[in-house]
Design an enzyme around this catalytic site. Structure first.
Site, short mmCIF file in Angstrom:
data_model
loop_
_atom_site.label_atom_id
_atom_site.label_comp_id
_atom_site.label_asym_id
_atom_site.label_seq_id
_atom_site.Cartn_x
_atom_site.Cartn_y
_atom_site.Cartn_z
N HIS A 62 10.16 -19.43 49.45
CA HIS A 62 11.47 -19.85 49.96
C HIS A 62 11.60 -19.59 51.46
CE1 HIS A 62 15.71 -20.40 50.58
NE2 HIS A 62 15.91 -19.11 50.74
N HIS A 86 15.18 -13.99 56.60
CA HIS A 86 16.62 -14.11 56.37
C HIS A 86 17.13 -13.48 55.07
CE1 HIS A 86 15.60 -17.64 53.85
NE2 HIS A 86 16.79 -17.44 53.29
N GLU A 90 19.38 -8.74 52.54
CA GLU A 90 20.29 -8.93 51.41
C GLU A 90 19.62 -8.61 50.07
OE1 GLU A 90 21.93 -12.80 50.91
OE2 GLU A 90 23.42 -12.07 49.48
N ASP A 91 18.38 -9.03 49.91
CA ASP A 91 17.76 -8.98 48.59
C ASP A 91 16.73 -7.88 48.38
OD1 ASP A 91 19.26 -11.16 48.07
OD2 ASP A 91 17.64 -12.62 48.22
N ASP A 153 18.26 -22.80 55.19
CA ASP A 153 18.28 -22.07 53.93
C ASP A 153 18.91 -22.93 52.83
OD1 ASP A 153 18.23 -19.86 52.12
OD2 ASP A 153 20.28 -19.34 52.68
N ASP A 274 24.88 -55.01 55.13
CA ASP A 274 24.14 -54.15 56.06
C ASP A 274 23.78 -52.77 55.50
OD1 ASP A 274 26.71 -53.14 56.37
OD2 ASP A 274 26.82 -53.46 58.51
MN MN Z 1 17.68 -17.85 51.34
#
Ligand code: MN
Length: 743
Positions: A62, A86, A90-91, A153, A274
């Site tokens: 990812h 990134h 957080e993770d 992301d 168009d």
């Molecule tokens: Mn992410």
């Protein structure tokens, strides 16, 4: 695969390894930057070790995919590193300090910004959505690269959304369509916008998406041949007519834009003209216009469809000539003509300005570029001035979504506004002082009122007067964030000033009446305590509270002059007690009712409910500005409301946040058989719903019926309807009506 083959014009690079990513970056980054990227990759891989995505693949794919999307935009090394890092804070167990230690403060700040945005959820309640976009805008205002990483992301998550459960797919797709795609568009990154829109379309409305994809695929061979024919003709015919060197490409427009067209004009796919767009890229601006001339001599242009975004670039900096012509087989086709440089900006938008330039450190947009993204700065300024998220969201939306018009200053300078802009928006775009003093304007030489709506090509000249002052009504007239925030700031300051003057005067008089002077008591420990107790920073804050009636002069006297017995209110001077009463009345009314109603997101206005129709929350309502008595609220279907001056009519709304906290008096009339015990049954309906009965009267008629009238406190129409239907269920009840004095 059927569905993805139509998402063209997008570079889709799914790297399988660090080497793949470095291969992409080599094209524009120097070796020392590549080393930093490799370091970030290893850091991220270590941190995410053991984590897998829903698809079952290792998590590192990812961040790697995100970094590759950023590499396609040719962003600088800090942004690429942020793409890789990134999700670490957080993770994983990694902290921001760890990131800063290894990668420096710039990358740490970017990672922090992305982490903060990731924690937001944009689709809970309306209120929360506003609050979150607000935070996102602030994060973006500091460094646009934060949003670029966030967009990458989201794009990568959208590409892999198929692995999510359907309810999540829907939520994420809608959020993308609501917020991220418009943001990408506003930042001019059309490559991202197109892919985000089509992916969202596919997951949020799968049926429409696949039906359309099938139709488009149905005549695919035919269409591909047609595209080839047109490209060949363009090379051949333009080559005959001019010596300019040019590139031609052609493609169907993306599915979401075809879908939008079908909805907008309410037609089937077969009737959408168009759907094909061709692009001619040349080297210089004069060449663009020359090619345009040749195209128009080759195929007939459709009147009104020519747009010159070179002379008048879009707010997101997009430049190109657009024309729709009747091509071979009498088919309508759109032809876009631009320089190679403009094409780069069209695909990458603001990212093109962040791109690494050989020999120079990428340091962000220069001043000229920054000026073109002024709206960003305005949004941040707006954020600092508004407390209401609803209000903010409204403005953000109008800035993100509205199409633009272009008007001229008397000197021929071009200015760009959202549709619906008025001379006031124009005036505030020149200078706050000009805006504040605008009385009228000349549009194309003709005098027009402030609420006049500008259209494309107008020349606008502002007329000012020194005595003019902005008013709240102006908020209804303006559409730009800039004008609204300036007006609001002025109105708030003016209100405070008036309250301050009145409050100070009341206090001075009250102190004098009691044989002392206010000035003497505005210092010392007692005064400090007074400030602290009421959350004030200065004497002026106290005056304002007195002005608004939140504090009375008596209360303040008692605190500041211990032992004093304040003169009673009645013995105050005529003027003072009049003012006081006036303000008290205002405050009382405010407490009771005005917060029930919002006007343009504001709920601090003086509001009174019309007696003729007695509206309660839930009724459709309209407001009328009265002379000096605030806003009168009528039910939208009230006869009286139609007789009032429609120029004074304003849109008002029930304040959703006040729901259940306030109530309004309503009269309910029940016609029933005159049976013993009925009255008790009826009052029980009210009391079991927790409704207070303020007054009840019963009359009997000669024909054996009873008419009962109840005055009760009702929260809103929902509660009222529940009560009415419960009353109707009582045996012997014939009819129940809500009564207004005029019925
Ligand atoms: Mn992410």
């Amino acid at each position: 695969m059927l569905e993805t083959s139509y998402i063209d014009s997008i570079t889709k690079t799914e790297p399988q390894s660090l080497e793949d990513l470095l291969e992409l970056l080599k094209a524009y980054l120097p070796d020392k930057d590549l080393k930093l990227v490799a370091k970030a990759y290893e850091f991220s891989e270590r941190a995410h070790t053991g984590q897998v995505r829903r698809s079952g693949e290792a998590y590192i794919f990812h961040p790697l995919g995100v970094a590759a999307i950023l590499a396609d935009l040719r962003l600088d090394v800090s942004t690429i590193a942020t793409g890789l890092l990134h999700d670490t804070v957080e993770d994983t167990s990694v902290t921001l300090e760890d990131v800063e230690k290894d990668f420096g403060p710039v990358v740490a700040q970017l990672v922090d910004g992305v982490t903060k945005i990731s924690k937001m959820s944009f689709r809970n309640t309306h209120e929360k959505q506003g609050e979150n976009i607000r935070k996102m805008i602030v994060a973006m205002g500091k460094d646009v690269r934060v949003i670029l990483v966030k967009l990458a992301d989201r794009l990568h998550n959208m590409r892999t959304l198929g692995h999510m459960p359907p309810d999540k797919q829907l939520r994420i797709a809608e959020e993308t369509l609501d917020i991220y795609a418009p943001l990408a568009s506003r930042l001019g990154i059309s490559s991202m916008k197109v892919e985000l829109e089509d992916l969202s379309f596919r997951f949020s409305q799968p049926e429409s998406y696949y039906a359309l994809a099938q139709k488009v695929a149905g005549n695919r061979r035919e269409r591909e041949k047609y595209i080839e024919d047109v490209i060949r003709l363009l090379y051949q015919e333009l080559g005959k007519r001019s010596k300019i060197s040019f590139d031609v490409s052609g493609r169907p427009k993306h599915l979401h834009s075809i879908h939008r067209k079908m909805l907008a004009s309410n037609v089937d796919y077969e009737q959408v003209y168009d759907v094909l767009a061709f692009r001619v890229c040349v080297s210089t601006i004069p060449e663009c216009y020359e090619i345009l001339g040749h195209v128009h001599s080759l195929w007939k242009p459709i009147p009104g469809r020519f747009k010159d975004f070179i002379a008048m670039p879009k707010a997101n900096n997009y430049q190109s000539l657009h024309t729709t012509v009747i091509g071979p087989n009498a088919e309508r086709i759109e032809i876009q003509i631009r320089t190679h440089e403009m094409h780069l900006v069209a695909e990458r938008g603001i990212a093109a300005h962040w791109a690494y330039k050989e020999g120079a450190e990428a340091s962000g947009p220069n001043k000229e570029v920054a000026d073109k993204f002024n709206w960003l700065r305005d949004l941040v300024a707006m954020h600092q001035q508004t407390n209401s998220s609803d209000e903010f969201l409204e403005n953000v939306k109008s800035d993100l979504f509205d199409s633009e018009i272009y008007v001229f200053t008397p000197k021929g300078e071009v200015k760009e506004f959202p549709e619906g802009a008025t001379p006031l928006d124009f005036a505030y775009s020149i200078h706050t002082d000009v805006g504040n003093h605008t009385v009228a304007a000349r549009v194309n030489g003709r005098l027009v009122p402030l609420k006049h709506r500008l259209v494309n090509g107008d020349t606008v000249e502002v007329i000012t007067s020194k005595t003019q002052q902005p008013s709240k009504d102006w908020l209804k007239i303006c559409v730009t964030t800039r004008a609204k925030s300036k007006i609001r700031a002025h109105v708030k300051a003016e209100q405070r000033k008036r309250a301050l003057e009145v409050g100070k005067e009341l206090l001075e008089k009250s102190f004098r009446k009691n044989g002392t002077s206010l000035q003497k008591h505005l210092q010392g420990p007692l005064f400090d305590k007074l400030l602290k107790d009421h959350g004030c920073n200065s004497a002026e804050d106290v005056f304002v509270l007195v002005g608004y009636g939140t504090l009375t002069p008596q209360q303040i006297l008692q605190v500041l002059v211990p032992g004093i017995k304040p003169e009673s209110q009645g013995s105050g001077s005529e003027e003072a007690s009049f003012l006081q009463r006036a303000f008290k009345a205002v405050v009382d009314r405010k407490k009771k009712s005005s917060s029930l109603i919002t006007v343009d997101g504001m709920d601090d206005m003086l509001v009174r409910f019309a007696r003729c129709c007695n509206p309660i929350p839930g009724d459709p309502v309209v407001g009328f500005i009265t002379r000096g008595r605030g806003i009168a609220i009528h039910r939208a279907d009230c006869d009286k409301a139609f007789e009032l001056d429609q120029d004074r009519r304003i849109d008002v709304e029930w304040n959703s946040q006040q729901k259940g906290e306030a109530s309004r008096m309503v009269r309910v009339r029940v016609v029933s058989q005159d049976i013993a015990g009925l009255l008790r049954n009826m009052t029980e309906v009210f009391s079991s719903s927790g409704i207070n009965i303020h007054n009840a009267q019963v009359k009997t008629t000669r024909d054996g019926k009873a008419i009962s009238v109840f005055d009760v406190s009702i929260r809103d129409t929902i509660q009222l309807n529940q009560v009415i239907s419960s009353l109707m269920k009582i045996k012997g009840v014939i009819g129940v009506t809500r009564v207004t004095p005029t019925t």
